[in-house]
Design an enzyme around this catalytic site. Sequence first.
Site, mmCIF file in Angstrom:
data_model
loop_
_atom_site.group_PDB
_atom_site.id
_atom_site.type_symbol
_atom_site.label_atom_id
_atom_site.label_comp_id
_atom_site.label_asym_id
_atom_site.label_seq_id
_atom_site.Cartn_x
_atom_site.Cartn_y
_atom_site.Cartn_z
ATOM 1 N N LYS A 209 51.039 45.346 34.797
ATOM 2 C CA LYS A 209 51.154 46.691 34.232
ATOM 3 C C LYS A 209 51.962 47.577 35.183
ATOM 4 O O LYS A 209 52.876 48.268 34.780
ATOM 5 C CB LYS A 209 49.746 47.253 34.010
ATOM 6 C CG LYS A 209 49.711 48.600 33.370
ATOM 7 C CD LYS A 209 48.281 49.002 33.040
ATOM 8 C CE LYS A 209 48.234 50.474 32.682
ATOM 9 N NZ LYS A 209 46.883 50.942 32.367
ATOM 10 N N GLU A 215 49.602 40.468 44.812
ATOM 11 C CA GLU A 215 49.487 39.043 44.482
ATOM 12 C C GLU A 215 50.601 38.621 43.509
ATOM 13 O O GLU A 215 51.290 37.614 43.712
ATOM 14 C CB GLU A 215 48.131 38.747 43.829
ATOM 15 C CG GLU A 215 46.932 38.931 44.733
ATOM 16 C CD GLU A 215 46.365 40.352 44.717
ATOM 17 O OE1 GLU A 215 47.102 41.306 44.391
ATOM 18 O OE2 GLU A 215 45.176 40.504 45.056
ATOM 19 N N GLY A 270 44.123 47.417 32.094
ATOM 20 C CA GLY A 270 44.437 46.013 32.387
ATOM 21 C C GLY A 270 43.470 45.042 31.732
ATOM 22 O O GLY A 270 43.863 44.065 31.103
ATOM 23 N N ARG A 271 42.167 45.326 31.850
ATOM 24 C CA ARG A 271 41.170 44.369 31.333
ATOM 25 C C ARG A 271 41.039 44.427 29.818
ATOM 26 O O ARG A 271 40.245 43.686 29.234
ATOM 27 C CB ARG A 271 39.823 44.602 32.027
ATOM 28 C CG ARG A 271 39.298 46.019 31.962
ATOM 29 C CD ARG A 271 38.142 46.214 32.939
ATOM 30 N NE ARG A 271 37.680 47.585 33.036
ATOM 31 C CZ ARG A 271 38.180 48.496 33.858
ATOM 32 N NH1 ARG A 271 39.193 48.185 34.629
ATOM 33 N NH2 ARG A 271 37.679 49.714 33.919
ATOM 34 N N GLU A 356 34.050 45.467 36.020
ATOM 35 C CA GLU A 356 35.036 46.462 36.460
ATOM 36 C C GLU A 356 34.835 47.758 35.667
ATOM 37 O O GLU A 356 35.164 48.842 36.137
ATOM 38 C CB GLU A 356 36.474 45.919 36.275
ATOM 39 C CG GLU A 356 37.486 46.545 37.220
ATOM 40 C CD GLU A 356 38.821 45.803 37.274
ATOM 41 O OE1 GLU A 356 39.073 45.082 38.250
ATOM 42 O OE2 GLU A 356 39.625 45.953 36.339
ATOM 43 N N HIS A 387 23.003 21.302 33.609
ATOM 44 C CA HIS A 387 22.815 20.385 34.731
ATOM 45 C C HIS A 387 23.073 21.074 36.069
ATOM 46 O O HIS A 387 23.281 20.402 37.078
ATOM 47 C CB HIS A 387 23.726 19.171 34.561
ATOM 48 C CG HIS A 387 23.323 18.346 33.378
ATOM 49 N ND1 HIS A 387 22.417 17.326 33.469
ATOM 50 C CD2 HIS A 387 23.663 18.439 32.075
ATOM 51 C CE1 HIS A 387 22.228 16.805 32.263
ATOM 52 N NE2 HIS A 387 22.972 17.463 31.402
ATOM 53 N N LYS A 515 42.130 46.659 48.926
ATOM 54 C CA LYS A 515 43.601 46.551 48.849
ATOM 55 C C LYS A 515 44.240 47.366 49.959
ATOM 56 O O LYS A 515 45.160 46.919 50.637
ATOM 57 C CB LYS A 515 44.114 47.115 47.512
ATOM 58 C CG LYS A 515 43.909 46.259 46.304
ATOM 59 C CD LYS A 515 44.716 46.893 45.157
ATOM 60 C CE LYS A 515 44.180 46.541 43.807
ATOM 61 N NZ LYS A 515 44.789 47.298 42.717
HETATM 62 O O1 LIG Z 1 48.621 44.400 35.812
HETATM 63 P P1 LIG Z 1 48.597 44.854 37.245
HETATM 64 O O2 LIG Z 1 49.136 46.234 37.411
HETATM 65 O O3 LIG Z 1 49.316 43.871 38.118
HETATM 66 O O4 LIG Z 1 47.093 44.934 37.720
HETATM 67 C C1 LIG Z 1 46.264 43.803 37.743
HETATM 68 C C2 LIG Z 1 44.807 44.135 37.836
HETATM 69 O O5 LIG Z 1 44.510 44.907 38.968
HETATM 70 C C3 LIG Z 1 43.475 45.830 38.697
HETATM 71 O O6 LIG Z 1 44.017 47.105 38.659
HETATM 72 C C4 LIG Z 1 42.403 45.818 39.744
HETATM 73 O O7 LIG Z 1 41.904 44.558 39.985
HETATM 74 C C5 LIG Z 1 42.968 45.421 37.322
HETATM 75 O O8 LIG Z 1 42.347 46.434 36.630
HETATM 76 C C6 LIG Z 1 44.215 44.928 36.691
HETATM 77 O O9 LIG Z 1 43.917 44.164 35.569
#
Ligand SMILES: O=P(O)(O)OC[C@H]1O[C@](O)(CO)[C@@H](O)[C@@H]1O
Length: 548
Positions: A209, A215, A270-271, A356, A387, A515
């Site tokens: 987003k 990452e 995002g979620r 979250e 199990h 972060k």
């Molecule tokens: O889509 P982006 O901006 O890379 O963010 C990834 C994720 O990081 C967060 O902001 C925090 O973990 C989530 O809410 C989101 O889904």
Amino acid sequence: MLKRINPTELQSWRELKEHAENMRSFSIQRAFESDKGRFENLSIQNDLFLFDYSKHLITDETLGLLEKLVEEAEVKSAIQSQLQGEFINETENRAVLHTALRKPKSDSLTIDGEDVVRLVHTELDKMYAFTKKVRNGEWKGYSGKAIRHIVNIGIGGSDLGPRMVYEALYPFSRPDLQFHFVSNVDGADIAKVLRHIDPERTLFIIESKTFTTQETMTNAHTARRWFLEYAPNEAAIAKHFVAVSTNHQKVAEFGIDTANVFGFWDWVGGRYSVWSTIGLPVCLAVGSENFAQFLAGANETDLHTAEKPFRENVPMIMATLGIWYRNFMNAESTAVLPYDQHLNRFAAYLQQGDMESNGKSVDRAGKKVDYQTGPIVWGEPGTNGQHAFYQLIHQGTSLIPCDFIASVKAQHNLDDHQRKLLANYFAQTEALMKGKSEETVRAELKAAGKSDDEIEKLVPFKIFDGNKPTTSFLFSEMTPKALGSLIALYEQKIFIQGVIWNVFSFDQWGVELGKQLANVILPELENGKAGDHDESTTGLINYYLSKR
Ligand SMILES: O=P(O)(O)OC[C@H]1O[C@](O)(CO)[C@@H](O)[C@@H]1O
């Protein structure tokens, strides 16, 4: 703006507290014996599924009080505020409109003078056109070969949603397209994928987003470098990299052709974004028609949530049962147990969706809450869980309400497997409710030829108290539409719970601190010198620096 209503000040809350005391000796099994209509009354059916909530520690009075709680907390008007696009994500000053992502083209919803449904469908149509090209081989890599590998790079909502839905709808996916998902900044994640793909036939989808997430950007740059080792020139990137993001400028800086960017909007959390173009990997896998069905299933759930009265309203029942256990029965966690291998990422997906959203300890007025909010969500597919951790659910000391999810029809023709799977699904909720009495244990041991001494010794360990609450979802078939409906039911449940708990469910400030500190520590690792930290952190960093 959502109202600030402290739930503990509501009359229904006080009454539920008192009622919970009276329910300590309640037996679900006895309730079934004395009320032959219990299943009929406490289950809801539609064309997609049967929702059975009769195996819960509830009476008619409990439900009456939970309904009163929904009314006093003004849940219905909060649902309207959400659906109409009010700025209910107040700490980020945004609307929360993932529900608009699944509205049909014929609908409209105007926010700030713009019809967001039209915006959504313009972007969906672009995604559908791209999907068609990739699936029919018209979209070619730099050497003229059709795409066979699709690598999604994203994390959190930009990974869990598409990955879970891709897995769930695997039976509907194209066998000649291989999908890979990379999320972790741990290089092992992408390194493994790069071993299995052919650069000439690979499409990387960079999903973020913000297009700034550490990452994702690290993995995206690694993928780019790897790709350029094989590609003839940088122009080839346009054929092998596309992006899904709200940040077109950052995408362009990365070097992706802006014609290959699929957009969405800041009012999609995002979620909650799998319904947007973040669903691109799913769409490529199952095709546009199935993706549209997935959206339609979720839209049906939204209408259901907004329109149905409490007793027929699945998300309201799910939400208030969760509150009943969390706030009045001291349950700390809730398990999600799909008897469906394709739903193997469902619990992981819901962990983000639920934890979250409602893992908050400050209310909408900015005050520390003095009651419990979101539970720990966990789970694994049955029968694997049986199990592993079911021992604790059956005989441990914690009360763990469980959701059991299965489908009558499988997406394979191994009927004997399906019968065994479902036999386990049915047996577990029955066993959790009925338990096993001392009398039965003694009789069984006697029948097995045990001596009186052995019987005395073994009896306490073999007793199951039972009376463990479960919800059962039994779908007719896990189609794209059914899956859309299932996910949206949980989303609406989470929303309703957040309204009642008086928290903001659409921000996630709790993920920021770690972060920030990682960004402080990274240069220290690069420069070989620990900065100003506590002794433990300094000791750990120094150990790393001495051993690397
Ligand atoms: O889509 P982006 O901006 O890379 O963010 C990834 C994720 O990081 C967060 O902001 C925090 O973990 C989530 O809410 C989101 O889904």
